[in-house]
Write a protein that holds these residues in place. Structure first.
Motif: not given
Length: 347
Positions: A112, A116-117, A205, A209, A212-213, A251, A288, A292, A344, A346
């Motif tokens: 992660h 946030c993730y 962000n 996000s 990433v997703f 982050n 994020t 998502a 997951d 990230t």
């Protein structure tokens, strides 16, 4: 006889569809059995402790490289030494650091690497709520360790430059992006409107996000789990190259960990700049979650065929392969899968 196959996605019949065709499975190669002491340790060690260590190490790695590149550029610029860094090298250092962190630590914790993730995976991917605070604490601690390590490496130069700033009447610049404290912690440029800073932070962000997703979407034909670390690292690079001059944080672990390191290095309470300190550590979480939601609700579709499967929990473990038993290890793998709820990756 001519071989036939079913196309994976609608009219897409060649190219990526051919690449994504299942490969022929081969018998696993023989591997030496792990030593008994290691097997005993693996059986007894707390799973959560392993995950916390992995998150700490991952954030440590990417902060060490990213902030290290920033320190190199700052120190050589003040010393008027050319060709020791640029925004390009900083972007590469953060991106490569993130790739390394995910590859090294992802198998243990999911990689992660950011509060946030972890929160987003809890809301959208079924990550266990009880683990969230432990992951966040580990990530912030990793950020602190990575950034204080950079200060330790360059302490002599940091201290000398700080003394020069104070002797030259430039004390006000110490806690700015152009000062020594600005390497360790994040600050806004002089006269920057916080509304503008918030907007840029939120936009960066949000896009990150969604990216990433999308990379982690099991129905995404154009990526694989093996390519996820590199693609996420590239996304970070692009954002840093494009918006680093606008005081982006990205982050909370790097931001809060960096402020703790800044204070520990002797730069005091000014490392916590009130309103901006809250904005830089919290905006990325809100953005994020919005990104998502956009990817999950508006882009992804659970009715699409799954082309990227996670490793089979019933597959053989290294111990089972070394014994020549193709079915061993399933129970432990299933237990880990149920406990984690998500694998997951990230930053």
């Amino acid at each position: 006889m001519e071989a036939t196959r079913q196309p994976l996605h609608g009219d897409l019949e060649v190219g990526y569809a051919d690449v994504m065709q299942p490969h022929i499975k081969k018998n696993p190669a023989h591997h030496a059995a792990p030593p008994v002491w290691l097997q005993n340790w693996e059986d007894k060690r707390p799973r959560l402790l392993v995950e916390m260590f992995a998150e700490t190490l991952g954030v440590f790695i990417y902060c060490l490289f990213g902030v290290g590149a920033s320190a190199t550029l700052f120190i050589t610029t003040v010393g008027k030494v050319a060709n020791f860094g640029s925004l390009l090298t900083i972007g590469f250092s953060y991106g490569i650091g993130i790739i390394m962190a995910i590859v090294i630590c992802g198998p243990a914790s999911g990689g992660h690497l950011s509060p946030c993730y972890t929160i987003a995976f809890w809301l959208f991917k079924g990550f266990p709520a009880k683990k969230v605070p432990f992951y966040i604490i580990s990530q912030i601690f990793g950020g602190f360790l990575g950034i204080i390590a950079v200060y330790g490496v360059y302490r002599q130069q940091f201290d000398a430059i700080t003394e020069e700033f104070m002797a030259g009447g430039l004390s006000a610049q110490i806690h700015t992006p152009n000062g020594p404290a600005g390497v360790l912690a994040l600050f806004t440029n002089a006269g920057q409107d916080l509304k503008y800073v918030f907007a840029v932070e939120f936009l960066c962000n949000l896009i990150l996000s969604i990216a990433v997703f999308s990379v982690l979407d099991t129905s995404n034909l154009f990526v694989s789990f093996a390519s996820a670390p590199a693609l996420i690292g590239i996304a970070y690079m692009a954002i840093i190259w494009s918006f680093a001059s606008d005081s982006i944080a990205l982050n909370a672990a790097r931001d809060v960990g960096g402020r703790i390191a800044c204070s520990a290095a002797g730069y005091g309470s000014k490392c916590w700049p009130g309103t901006y300190g809250a904005l830089s550590s919290l905006t990325n979480i809100l953005a994020t979650l919005c990104g998502a939601m956009i990817q999950t609700v508006l882009i992804s579709d659970s009715a699409r065929p799954t082309v990227n499967n996670l490793p089979d929990p019933d597959g053989p473990s290294l111990r089972a392969i070394s014994r020549g038993d193709g079915s061993g290890g399933a129970a432990s793998m299933r237990a880990v899968s149920r406990e984690n709820g998500s694998t997951d990756k990230t930053a």
